[in-house]
Motif scaffolding. Structure first.
Motif, PDB file in Angstrom:
ATOM      1  N   ILE A 116       0.803  -1.229   0.030  1.00 17.02           N
ATOM      2  CA  ILE A 116      -0.010  -0.184  -0.041  1.00 17.02           C
ATOM      3  C   ILE A 116       0.970   1.190  -0.037  1.00 17.02           C
ATOM      4  CG2 ILE A 116      -1.852   1.397   1.391  1.00 17.02           C
ATOM      5  CD1 ILE A 116      -2.865  -1.507   2.598  1.00 17.02           C
ATOM      6  N   LEU A 117       0.845   2.067  -0.950  1.00 16.43           N
ATOM      7  CA  LEU A 117       1.296   3.514  -1.127  1.00 16.43           C
ATOM      8  C   LEU A 117       0.111   4.350  -0.646  1.00 16.43           C
ATOM      9  CD1 LEU A 117       3.534   5.501  -1.825  1.00 16.43           C
ATOM     10  CD2 LEU A 117       2.754   5.478  -4.137  1.00 16.43           C
ATOM     11  N   LEU A 118       0.495   5.255   0.546  1.00 13.19           N
ATOM     12  CA  LEU A 118      -0.434   5.855   1.090  1.00 13.19           C
ATOM     13  C   LEU A 118      -0.218   7.301   1.533  1.00 13.19           C
ATOM     14  CD1 LEU A 118      -3.352   5.673   3.041  1.00 13.19           C
ATOM     15  CD2 LEU A 118      -1.456   5.563   4.845  1.00 13.19           C
ATOM     16  N   ILE A 119      -1.062   8.123   0.608  1.00 14.30           N
ATOM     17  CA  ILE A 119      -0.853   9.610   0.883  1.00 14.30           C
ATOM     18  C   ILE A 119      -2.038  10.060   2.014  1.00 14.30           C
ATOM     19  CG2 ILE A 119      -0.880  11.883   0.244  1.00 14.30           C
ATOM     20  CD1 ILE A 119       0.159  10.291  -2.680  1.00 14.30           C
ATOM     21  N   GLU A 120      -1.473  10.480   3.085  1.00 14.59           N
ATOM     22  CA  GLU A 120      -2.489  10.657   4.290  1.00 14.59           C
ATOM     23  C   GLU A 120      -2.256  11.776   5.231  1.00 14.59           C
ATOM     24  OE1 GLU A 120      -5.647  11.014   5.703  1.00 14.59           O
ATOM     25  OE2 GLU A 120      -5.691   8.974   4.552  1.00 14.59           O
ATOM     26  N   HIS A 121      -3.156  12.670   5.781  1.00 16.52           N
ATOM     27  CA  HIS A 121      -2.823  13.411   6.849  1.00 16.52           C
ATOM     28  C   HIS A 121      -3.216  12.981   7.898  1.00 16.52           C
ATOM     29  CE1 HIS A 121      -2.277  16.302   3.476  1.00 16.52           C
ATOM     30  NE2 HIS A 121      -1.683  16.714   4.070  1.00 16.52           N
ATOM     31  N   HIS A 132       6.997   1.613   6.840  1.00 14.86           N
ATOM     32  CA  HIS A 132       7.890   2.841   6.280  1.00 14.86           C
ATOM     33  C   HIS A 132       6.917   4.174   6.009  1.00 14.86           C
ATOM     34  CE1 HIS A 132      12.014   4.026   4.770  1.00 14.86           C
ATOM     35  NE2 HIS A 132      11.257   4.804   4.055  1.00 14.86           N
ATOM     36  N   VAL A 133       7.810   5.442   6.546  1.00 13.44           N
ATOM     37  CA  VAL A 133       7.093   6.723   6.508  1.00 13.44           C
ATOM     38  C   VAL A 133       7.952   7.348   5.781  1.00 13.44           C
ATOM     39  CG1 VAL A 133       5.801   8.230   7.557  1.00 13.44           C
ATOM     40  CG2 VAL A 133       5.453   5.988   8.299  1.00 13.44           C
ATOM     41  N   VAL A 134       7.565   8.230   4.834  1.00 10.02           N
ATOM     42  CA  VAL A 134       8.079   9.449   4.290  1.00 10.02           C
ATOM     43  C   VAL A 134       7.458  10.695   4.480  1.00 10.02           C
ATOM     44  CG1 VAL A 134       9.256  10.579   2.367  1.00 10.02           C
ATOM     45  CG2 VAL A 134       9.424   8.265   2.562  1.00 10.02           C
ATOM     46  N   VAL A 135       7.891  11.786   5.259  1.00 14.48           N
ATOM     47  CA  VAL A 135       7.050  12.945   5.455  1.00 14.48           C
ATOM     48  C   VAL A 135       7.901  14.051   4.811  1.00 14.48           C
ATOM     49  CG1 VAL A 135       6.729  14.498   7.429  1.00 14.48           C
ATOM     50  CG2 VAL A 135       7.061  12.047   8.046  1.00 14.48           C
ATOM     51  N   MET A 136       6.539  14.702   4.047  1.00 19.82           N
ATOM     52  CA  MET A 136       6.794  15.847   3.302  1.00 19.82           C
ATOM     53  C   MET A 136       6.344  17.077   3.706  1.00 19.82           C
ATOM     54  SD  MET A 136       8.233  14.365   0.289  1.00 19.82           S
ATOM     55  CE  MET A 136       7.934  15.361  -0.804  1.00 19.82           C
ATOM     56  N   ASP A 137       7.035  18.104   3.574  1.00 25.88           N
ATOM     57  CA  ASP A 137       6.510  19.395   4.071  1.00 25.88           C
ATOM     58  C   ASP A 137       6.791  20.463   3.146  1.00 25.88           C
ATOM     59  OD1 ASP A 137       5.469  21.571   5.866  1.00 25.88           O
ATOM     60  OD2 ASP A 137       7.714  21.763   6.481  1.00 25.88           O
ATOM     61  N   TYR A 138       5.613  20.642   2.323  1.00 23.04           N
ATOM     62  CA  TYR A 138       5.550  21.762   1.217  1.00 23.04           C
ATOM     63  C   TYR A 138       6.434  21.370   0.175  1.00 23.04           C
ATOM     64  CZ  TYR A 138       3.160  25.084   4.406  1.00 23.04           C
ATOM     65  OH  TYR A 138       2.346  25.383   5.136  1.00 23.04           O
ATOM     66  N   GLY A 139       6.420  20.120  -0.247  1.00 19.37           N
ATOM     67  CA  GLY A 139       7.085  19.276  -1.112  1.00 19.37           C
ATOM     68  C   GLY A 139       8.476  18.978  -0.917  1.00 19.37           C
ATOM     69  N   VAL A 140       9.004  19.073   0.322  1.00 17.93           N
ATOM     70  CA  VAL A 140      10.360  18.934   0.810  1.00 17.93           C
ATOM     71  C   VAL A 140      10.229  17.654   1.564  1.00 17.93           C
ATOM     72  CG1 VAL A 140      12.675  19.773   1.813  1.00 17.93           C
ATOM     73  CG2 VAL A 140      11.238  21.246   0.310  1.00 17.93           C
ATOM     74  N   ASP A 152       9.161  10.775  16.222  1.00 21.45           N
ATOM     75  CA  ASP A 152      10.019  11.345  17.174  1.00 21.45           C
ATOM     76  C   ASP A 152      10.847  12.608  16.596  1.00 21.45           C
ATOM     77  OD1 ASP A 152       8.755  10.159  19.376  1.00 21.45           O
ATOM     78  OD2 ASP A 152      10.107   8.616  19.337  1.00 21.45           O
ATOM     79  N   ASP A 153      10.807  12.561  15.051  1.00 19.02           N
ATOM     80  CA  ASP A 153      11.755  13.396  14.584  1.00 19.02           C
ATOM     81  C   ASP A 153      11.335  14.914  14.742  1.00 19.02           C
ATOM     82  OD1 ASP A 153      12.698  15.234  12.045  1.00 19.02           O
ATOM     83  OD2 ASP A 153      13.679  13.225  11.616  1.00 19.02           O
ATOM     84  N   PRO A 154      12.500  15.820  15.135  1.00 17.26           N
ATOM     85  CA  PRO A 154      12.206  17.074  15.575  1.00 17.26           C
ATOM     86  C   PRO A 154      11.573  17.859  14.374  1.00 17.26           C
ATOM     87  CG  PRO A 154      14.338  16.509  16.563  1.00 17.26           C
ATOM     88  CD  PRO A 154      13.767  15.193  15.670  1.00 17.26           C
ATOM     89  N   LYS A 155      12.130  17.639  13.343  1.00 17.94           N
ATOM     90  CA  LYS A 155      11.600  18.383  12.071  1.00 17.94           C
ATOM     91  C   LYS A 155      10.270  17.999  11.651  1.00 17.94           C
ATOM     92  CE  LYS A 155      16.234  18.688   9.905  1.00 17.94           C
ATOM     93  NZ  LYS A 155      16.757  18.025   8.624  1.00 17.94           N
ATOM     94  N   VAL A 156       9.630  16.807  11.953  1.00 18.83           N
ATOM     95  CA  VAL A 156       8.251  16.388  11.923  1.00 18.83           C
ATOM     96  C   VAL A 156       7.448  17.245  12.938  1.00 18.83           C
ATOM     97  CG1 VAL A 156       6.709  14.596  11.889  1.00 18.83           C
ATOM     98  CG2 VAL A 156       8.921  14.287  10.828  1.00 18.83           C
ATOM     99  N   ILE A 157       7.909  17.078  14.113  1.00 14.47           N
ATOM    100  CA  ILE A 157       7.370  17.831  15.207  1.00 14.47           C
ATOM    101  C   ILE A 157       6.995  19.276  15.062  1.00 14.47           C
ATOM    102  CG2 ILE A 157       7.392  18.466  17.698  1.00 14.47           C
ATOM    103  CD1 ILE A 157       8.799  15.751  18.215  1.00 14.47           C
ATOM    104  N   ALA A 158       8.142  19.720  14.519  1.00 13.07           N
ATOM    105  CA  ALA A 158       8.043  21.412  14.165  1.00 13.07           C
ATOM    106  C   ALA A 158       7.168  21.445  12.944  1.00 13.07           C
ATOM    107  CB  ALA A 158       9.379  21.949  13.776  1.00 13.07           C
ATOM    108  N   ALA A 159       7.107  20.772  11.993  1.00 11.44           N
ATOM    109  CA  ALA A 159       6.127  21.022  10.891  1.00 11.44           C
ATOM    110  C   ALA A 159       4.936  20.908  11.500  1.00 11.44           C
ATOM    111  CB  ALA A 159       6.795  19.939   9.568  1.00 11.44           C
ATOM    112  N   TYR A 160       4.568  19.935  12.248  1.00 13.00           N
ATOM    113  CA  TYR A 160       3.147  19.639  12.592  1.00 13.00           C
ATOM    114  C   TYR A 160       2.646  20.243  13.723  1.00 13.00           C
ATOM    115  CZ  TYR A 160       2.587  16.351   8.648  1.00 13.00           C
ATOM    116  OH  TYR A 160       2.629  15.683   7.466  1.00 13.00           O
TER     117      TYR A 160
END
Length: 176
Positions: A116-121, A132-140, A152-160
């Motif tokens: 399953i390839l899932l794009i989900e918020h 396995h998860v890949v997190v995008m923030d404004y296309g990056v 637990d990634d600080p960039k993910v926490i900051a983005a969300y």
């Protein structure tokens, strides 16, 4: 179209081949009737799996929104895919419907061996079903890894959370 017809349409290619590109279907050849029965049985199996077998003859447009979303997934599964690509399948669903969706997707993955390839918020769905998860923030791409690593990634926490990375690290370190 009815709920059942939605799932039969997904099996169009196999039915067209069995019908000899229409002629055998028009005369009701035994090969066509057997293929049609297999398609109906396959569709019924999926309708039962998503809890809509009793609504097979209802217009699909009359289904509740959550039921329509499950029907869309069942229609895709009637094509017997190796990879199921879903774009925001939990959009507009309440918490109970999202949990049921997660359960359905896990069973598809585990029982049918479908990737399953899932794009989900909806993070509850993402964290529940993903290996396995890949997190995008404004296309990056800002993070990649297991659900636990990404959560637990600080960039993910900051983005969300809308915080900068230093604030996210401080939140993580404080345990709140």
């Amino acid at each position: 179209m009815t709920v059942l017809e939605n799932l039969l349409v997904a099996q169009h290619n196999a039915l067209m081949l069995a019908s000899g590109l229409t002629f055998l279907g028009l005369i009701g050849a035994p090969s066509w009737r057997a293929a049609e029965k297999r398609a109906i049985d396959h569709a019924s199996l999926w309708l039962d799996r998503i809890g809509l077998l009793a609504r097979a003859d209802d217009a699909a447009g009359n289904l509740a929104y959550g039921d329509q979303r499950r029907l869309e997934i069942a229609r895709a599964m009637c094509t017997e895919p190796a990879l199921l690509c879903l774009d925001e399948p939990a959009a507009g669903l309440n918490a109970r419907e999202s949990a049921a969706l997660s359960e359905l997707l896990l069973s598809i993955r585990d029982e049918h061996g479908v990737s399953i390839l899932l794009i989900e918020h909806d993070m509850s769905v993402v964290m529940e079903i993903s290996d396995h998860v890949v997190v995008m923030d404004y296309g990056v791409k800002i993070a990649e890894g297991s659900p636990h690593e990404v959560r637990d990634d600080p960039k993910v926490i900051a983005a969300y959370l809308g915080a900068d990375e230093e604030e996210a690290i401080a939140v993580m370190e404080s345990g709140t």
